[in-house]
Design a protein around this motif. Structure first.
Motif, mmCIF file in Angstrom:
data_model
loop_
_atom_site.group_PDB
_atom_site.id
_atom_site.type_symbol
_atom_site.label_atom_id
_atom_site.label_comp_id
_atom_site.label_asym_id
_atom_site.label_seq_id
_atom_site.Cartn_x
_atom_site.Cartn_y
_atom_site.Cartn_z
ATOM 1 N N ILE A 166 5.035 1.945 5.614
ATOM 2 C CA ILE A 166 4.609 0.967 4.681
ATOM 3 C C ILE A 166 4.887 -0.460 5.304
ATOM 4 O O ILE A 166 5.678 -0.900 5.757
ATOM 5 N N GLU A 214 0.685 -3.663 1.686
ATOM 6 C CA GLU A 214 -0.153 -2.666 0.836
ATOM 7 C C GLU A 214 -0.353 -2.997 -0.427
ATOM 8 O O GLU A 214 -1.574 -3.415 -1.129
ATOM 9 N N TYR A 248 -2.494 -6.395 -1.228
ATOM 10 C CA TYR A 248 -4.032 -6.141 -1.210
ATOM 11 C C TYR A 248 -4.368 -5.447 -2.386
ATOM 12 O O TYR A 248 -5.609 -5.620 -2.826
ATOM 13 N N SER A 277 -3.173 6.181 4.199
ATOM 14 C CA SER A 277 -3.184 5.675 2.534
ATOM 15 C C SER A 277 -2.942 6.659 1.768
ATOM 16 O O SER A 277 -3.551 6.920 0.598
ATOM 17 N N PHE A 289 -5.025 -0.226 0.542
ATOM 18 C CA PHE A 289 -3.850 0.100 1.144
ATOM 19 C C PHE A 289 -4.020 0.277 2.562
ATOM 20 O O PHE A 289 -3.368 -0.098 3.386
ATOM 21 N N ALA A 344 -4.062 -3.001 4.682
ATOM 22 C CA ALA A 344 -2.725 -3.324 5.079
ATOM 23 C C ALA A 344 -2.086 -2.737 6.476
ATOM 24 O O ALA A 344 -1.502 -3.220 7.360
ATOM 25 N N GLN A 345 -2.443 -1.260 6.489
ATOM 26 C CA GLN A 345 -2.043 -0.524 7.654
ATOM 27 C C GLN A 345 -2.932 -0.972 8.912
ATOM 28 O O GLN A 345 -2.270 -0.940 9.968
#
Lengths: 381, 381
Positions: free
Chosen positions: B12, B16, B19, B193, B249, B252-253
């Protein structure tokens, strides 16, 4: 600046992100974890489904039904023409021939009196759609299904926490009556997770296979219950299960189901009780059959024709109120019209041209509804 | 208490939930909103896909490929037997006959030299699977596809940010070479995700139809671009698009892709450079072809046989290190073995029995890897 009243605004309880944090912290973010189980148990206990499985959409839940019922090329499936594309598409993907039923004259739901004439030796499934969360006549449909040995899949996309009232006054939750049922948690629904759905299984024969189809055709569920010592590919299926992020979001909504329903039904009643049909002249109120409850999913009016509807939508738009029409008859869609060989479906076509949906969502106030009503009254008088 | 080293722990980045808050606040939580577009543009710009569409899973992206290629009963699709169920299942759902290819002797990827003998007049698609994010020989596969007028769908489930190296030294991102490609964002992947996937389209002829199939067979995308004045059912499809919650999610990654890749490749190299094959005796290192890069998705060892593998897994388990085996040959799965009429696939069966995957995830430290290595060394000496 005048306030704009949108048609829909997805409701957030405030706990969604909290539960997502919790799911993320647990390290299990893929499907079938703690929040998936919480949601599924909630549905089973509250609505009496024998088994509930979360899916990534209502479309996917309907596809699971088509797979569970072994729908193949040549099989016939009876669905109303006045419904969302997915009701048909899930069965079309398996090769089914769709036999379109007309709507009732008093209600957009399929006309239960006209189903029997559509049944042939190839008919395998009837799919009643509980339009606006208002039940079809399930006693009639189940009797027909038993008579002809057919399966019933309830399309309860809009039907959460709504009921069919039996002749003895007892109630059965929508989705608990047919062999299988599908729900939607799209952002437009009473309870939502952006995208999302649920398969409800009432005929226990389907439970074990549903768990396999749900997990990409593997017997993973049996493996984790220790019933087999390795798991592999045993059946058809797909990746139907949503992530724990989606399930955690949904759980926050389910915890507030009663509050959400109370508010939505209040708004619905505010709309419904403001008029009589004679006040409305060129439009009329929805008709709620005596065997159906209201779950506050949607408030619509039926206009006399498409021109009246366009006029009403335009008038409301000028007043910064967003109202919208709904489905187009599927039997006359670009995809199906050349394949369709049945009768004219006059009621389905009528609702395609006549229905207008008014704003109804949790964060709408009774005052907002009264403003909408005032503007509708200006139009109809 | 001794520290347990799990096989995987989803990473993580920390943004995540931030957003997801933003998506929720925007009021657009269903699919195809701001974060979906951000993610899709990222893939198109960074990896050169002509069009990228987020899906709810890699399985769903592969199903979109099967629908786009109009796979029908009788069509043959060549896939490796050593792969995840979904590679086959997506095509099986459309009625395809799966023709299983063996793995290379030096690598679990499909043996490019043995594909041509599997091609018949009914062959429609070749599906190379980039096992462990290590490229198949795409030049050979594309040449074959051109020769026989076949489509190539890259199963790049594990292949994010990995590359095929052309003979001139230039690199092509996995997923950018075949006509179509599928990626996974399951929690076990480099970028995740929870559940999630992506369809990459490189042959522009498929773009318009893919947008339709993605949105339940409707021309909604054209409607919102103002190209048609109402939208309806125009084609097959499903609800393939994930919610904005899922896309937020994922975004963010993706923002930390470079950091994640750097760390994973460092860990991979720590494993790989610790041994020579002669040190390892009864196990051997993965073989990376000269035309392939490593994306740090997975580090595995190939044991001489199943007994050695069981011994190694048990030894590591006693040392509280969680290592795992991987696929079982699909051609001998309960679902397919009675339908399979081809040759014995000795390499696929070998990898089914011989591969052991060691812990490799972002939050693992080099010290952790060194501990795992120490325990592996105790076993092999």
């Amino acid at each position: 600046m005048e306030q704009i009243i949108p048609f829909n605004k997805p409701h957030i309880t405030g706990k969604e992100v909290h539960y997502i944090y919790d799911a993320v912290a647990s390290g299990h973010i893929s499907g079938n974890g703690k929040y998936t189980k919480l949601c599924q148990s909630f549905f089973e206990e509250r609505f009496g489904f024998k088994r509930a499985l979360l899916t990534t959409s209502c479309t996917d839940a309907l596809e699971m039904c088509a797979l569970l019922l072994d729908i193949k090329a040549g099989d016939e499936v009876i669905i109303p023409s006045y419904t969302f594309v997915s009701t048909a598409l899930a069965f079309v993907r398996q090769g089914a021939k769709i036999v379109f039923a007309d709507s009732r004259s008093d209600h957009p739901g399929m006309d239960e009196e006209r189903i029997e004439e559509l049944i042939t030796a190839k008919t395998k499934v009837i799919v009643p759609v509980h339009y606006a969360g208002v039940s079809c006549d399930m006693a009639k449909i189940m009797t027909l299904a038993n008579k002809y040995n057919l399966f019933v899949v309830e399309d309860a996309a809009q039907g959460i926490d709504s009921y069919y009232i039996n002749t003895d006054g007892t109630k059965a939750a929508l989705g608990s009556i047919g062999h299988l049922a599908a729900f939607s948690f799209h952002e437009t629904k009473n309870i939502q997770s952006g995208e999302g759905g649920l398969l409800a299984i009432n005929d226990e024969r389907f439970i074990k296979r549903a768990e396999i189809i749900w997990e990409k055709g593997t017997n993973r569920a049996e493996f984790f219950r220790g019933e087999v010592n390795k798991y592999g590919w045993v059946d058809t299926g797909s990746s139907f299960l949503p992530s724990e992020v989606t399930a955690a979001f949904l759980w926050a909504q389910l915890e507030e189901l009663d509050l959400i329903q109370e508010k939505r039904i209040l708004l619905w009643n505010t709309y419904f009780s403001a008029f009589t049909n004679s006040d409305l002249r060129e439009v009329r109120l929805p008709s709620i059959p005596h065997y159906a409850t209201v779950n506050g999913h949607m408030f619509y009016l039926v206009c006399n024709n498409e021109e009246v509807r366009s006029g009403l939508i335009s008038k409301l738009k000028r007043d910064t109120i967003h109202s919208v029409f709904h489905y187009l008859s599927l039997h006359s869609s670009p995809y199906y019209k050349d394949k369709y060989i049945g009768k004219e479906l006059v009621n389905s076509d009528k609702y395609s041209q006549a229905i207008v949906r008014l704003p109804l969502f949790f964060d709408l106030s009774v005052m907002d509804v009264e403003l909408v009503l005032k503007k509708v009254k200006e139009f109809v008088k």
